[in-house]
Design a protein around this motif. Structure first.
Motif, short mmCIF file in Angstrom:
data_model
loop_
_atom_site.label_atom_id
_atom_site.label_comp_id
_atom_site.label_asym_id
_atom_site.label_seq_id
_atom_site.Cartn_x
_atom_site.Cartn_y
_atom_site.Cartn_z
N GLY A 20 51.23 -61.81 8.31
CA GLY A 20 51.90 -60.62 7.71
C GLY A 20 51.58 -59.37 8.30
N PRO A 21 52.09 -58.54 7.54
CA PRO A 21 52.09 -56.96 8.10
C PRO A 21 50.90 -56.59 8.26
CG PRO A 21 52.43 -56.83 5.80
CD PRO A 21 52.62 -58.31 6.03
N VAL A 22 50.63 -55.51 9.29
CA VAL A 22 49.55 -54.71 9.66
C VAL A 22 49.38 -53.72 8.77
CG1 VAL A 22 48.31 -53.77 11.58
CG2 VAL A 22 49.53 -55.60 12.13
N TRP A 23 48.41 -53.36 8.05
CA TRP A 23 48.08 -52.45 7.11
C TRP A 23 47.25 -51.24 7.84
CZ3 TRP A 23 50.10 -51.40 2.43
CH2 TRP A 23 50.81 -52.66 1.70
N THR A 24 47.90 -49.91 7.95
CA THR A 24 47.23 -48.93 8.33
C THR A 24 46.57 -48.27 7.46
OG1 THR A 24 49.17 -47.47 8.10
CG2 THR A 24 49.10 -48.72 10.21
N ALA A 25 45.67 -47.28 7.69
CA ALA A 25 44.90 -46.48 6.53
C ALA A 25 46.04 -45.73 5.84
CB ALA A 25 43.64 -45.50 7.36
#
Length: 92
Positions: A20-25
């Protein structure tokens, strides 16, 4: 693709890594005060079946609020669990 869908994708980031997507801060902080269980599960890298099981047992990595048939997850505990620095204008 609708503008709403496009903006959600841009917030999460367009990099895909198998699960899935990469979640950034920044993307996590941009969620607002609450998010849904699906989004919280993605952030923690959990499958939905696992997320629902953990939420039902009270063992999800952060507090989960059941509202009728839906689960809502406060974003601040997600930020704390991931050890993300608070935004400069927010108290620690």
């Amino acid at each position: 693709m609708s503008n709403n869908r496009r903006s959600r994708t841009a917030r999460r980031g367009d990099h895909q890594t198998g699960g899935g997507p990469v979640w950034t801060a920044e993307a996590v902080r941009a969620l607002g005060a609450f998010t849904d269980l699906h989004t919280a599960a993605q952030i923690f890298g959990l499958a939905m079946s696992t997320a629902y099981l953990l939420a039902k047992r009270g063992q999800f990595p952060v507090p989960v609020i059941r509202a009728g048939t839906q689960y809502r997850v406060p974003v601040q505990p997600i930020i704390a669990a991931l050890h993300l620095e608070p935004e400069p204008d927010q108290p620690p």
